[in-house]
Design a protein around this motif. Structure first.
Motif, PDB file in Angstrom:
ATOM      1  N   UNK A 114       0.849  -1.190   0.000  1.00 53.20           N
ATOM      2  CA  UNK A 114       0.000   0.000   0.000  1.00 53.20           C
ATOM      3  C   UNK A 114       0.887   1.244   0.000  1.00 53.20           C
ATOM      4  N   UNK A 115       0.299   2.376  -0.308  1.00 54.69           N
ATOM      5  CA  UNK A 115       1.083   3.608  -0.278  1.00 54.69           C
ATOM      6  C   UNK A 115       1.610   3.865   1.127  1.00 54.69           C
ATOM      7  N   UNK A 116       0.788   3.626   2.137  1.00 53.82           N
ATOM      8  CA  UNK A 116       1.237   3.848   3.523  1.00 53.82           C
ATOM      9  C   UNK A 116       2.464   2.990   3.823  1.00 53.82           C
ATOM     10  N   UNK A 117       2.478   1.753   3.350  1.00 49.48           N
ATOM     11  CA  UNK A 117       3.640   0.889   3.564  1.00 49.48           C
ATOM     12  C   UNK A 117       4.851   1.398   2.791  1.00 49.48           C
ATOM     13  N   UNK A 118       4.633   1.794   1.553  1.00 55.17           N
ATOM     14  CA  UNK A 118       5.742   2.324   0.740  1.00 55.17           C
ATOM     15  C   UNK A 118       6.352   3.558   1.395  1.00 55.17           C
ATOM     16  N   UNK A 119       5.503   4.369   2.007  1.00 54.05           N
ATOM     17  CA  UNK A 119       5.976   5.617   2.615  1.00 54.05           C
ATOM     18  C   UNK A 119       6.785   5.379   3.900  1.00 54.05           C
TER      19      UNK A 119
END
Length: 375
Positions: A114-119
């Motif tokens: 997810x974007x949150x994980x990537x961030x």
């Protein structure tokens, strides 16, 4: 001269004249670039100013922008939760600390996060380890960027607004990516025509009709990009190998027993002239404004591939009314070779050097611009 010979000579001269007339009926590369709103020759910042800062991160893109590059280049992917972001590899291990943050998923494709994980990932520290002579403490902890964030960077300098040069990366992994990209660009005003309120008063290539260039290695993605955004300039990227131009040699790198991957690829060449021309013809037929061929570099290295910018190749593309933007060149000796061969733009990791070569020096040094941006 016997009548039959005279008639044959006349026919040959007529055919040659017709061929020359057809070739000359195409606009010059400079005129074509002007008509499409693309600078000539174009300076395309490959993953940003990625020689001086970690690729595809904020300092790399801000530096390329402030140096004066015409385009910020990026590889587009989509997160598990549907957000468009920039990353070259389909795996996160080379340029992030995914192995320590998500050890059990370190081999997973980037699109499984997810974007949150990537961030949560550190996308800068690897650069300091790989290039200690260019390391900066401020690169530690840099984040993967969304397309929205890169658009904000491109618009962030009131004196120079570069365009975006966007590659659909491994598009078969992302069904509908071309439509998603269209929707995002439309939403951000980057598909607005010249003269609209969004474009009026803005400066430089980033706000003209060539403000977005779309690129892909995939024929199917080129067709979808043309369907979704017919008005936006497109480039078909060229290389020799699986999924690209058929090679004269059928031996793969894995089967070759060679250790040096770059040297292996640099020796590859198209099966024959017709095979190369087939790909250029395809690009033209699908509405592309140009091709993006690879180059063999004087010093070799992992960016050196098949030499697809030989003068006859560039002339063939020009005769078809296409531009030629070569990837990825960092040294003046290779800038000169490519320009002498007739290319119309260059992908580079070293925008500062290419701008200097084109006698378009930056307003300040690399170090000064990085420091001005807080790095």
């Amino acid at each position: 001269m016997p009548t039959t010979l005279r008639n044959s000579a006349l026919l040959l001269s007529l055919m040659l004249g017709l061929g020359q007339a057809q070739a000359s009926s195409q606009p010059s590369p400079t005129a074509l670039a002007t008509a499409t709103g693309i600078p000539h020759p174009a300076v395309i910042a490959h993953r940003g100013a990625s020689f001086d800062a970690p690729e595809s991160t904020a300092p790399a893109y801000k530096l390329a922008r402030d140096l004066g590059a015409d385009y910020l280049e990026l590889d587009l992917q989509r997160s598990k939760d549907g957000v468009l972001f920039a990353l070259h590899d389909d795996n996160l291990q080379r340029t992030t600390d995914v192995a320590s943050k998500f050890p059990e998923r370190k081999d997973s494709p980037a699109n499984q996060f997810t974007l949150a994980e990537l961030k949560t990932l550190d996308a800068g520290s690897w650069f300091n380890s790989a290039y200690p002579d260019r390391a900066r403490p401020s690169y530690i902890g840099l984040k993967i960027l969304t397309l929205d964030e890169i658009i904000d960077i491109a618009r962030g300098n009131p004196l120079h607004k570069p365009g975006l040069y966007i590659e659909t990366k491994e598009p078969k992994l992302f069904p509908g990516l071309e439509r998603d990209l269209k929707d995002k660009l439309q939403d951000r005003g980057w598909l607005s025509p010249i003269g609209s309120k969004l474009a009026k008063g803005d400066i430089a290539v980033g706000q003209g009709k060539g403000k977005v260039v779309l690129q892909t290695f995939e024929k199917s993605s080129l067709e979808l990009l043309q369907k979704e955004m017919p008005q936006v300039p497109k480039i078909l990227l060229l290389w020799v190998g699986e999924g690209g131009i058929e090679s004269k040699s059928n031996v793969t790198f894995a089967a070759s027993g060679e250790q040096d991957k770059a040297a292996f690829y640099a020796r590859q060449e198209p099966k024959d002239q017709a095979e190369f021309e087939k790909w250029v013809d395809y690009a033209k037929a699908q509405g592309a404004v140009g091709t993006g061929p690879s180059a063999a570099l004087t010093g070799g290295g992992d960016q050196s591939y098949s030499d697809l910018v030989q003068p006859w190749m560039n002339s063939f593309a020009h005769d078809k009314g296409l531009l030629v933007h070569v990837y990825t060149i960092d040294e003046p000796v290779d800038y000169q070779k490519a320009m002498d061969a007739g290319v119309d733009g260059i992908f580079t990791n070293r925008s500062s050097e290419l701008l200097k070569y084109f006698k378009r020096p930056a307003p300040a040094t690399v170090a000064q611009l990085l420091e001005a941006n807080g790095y």
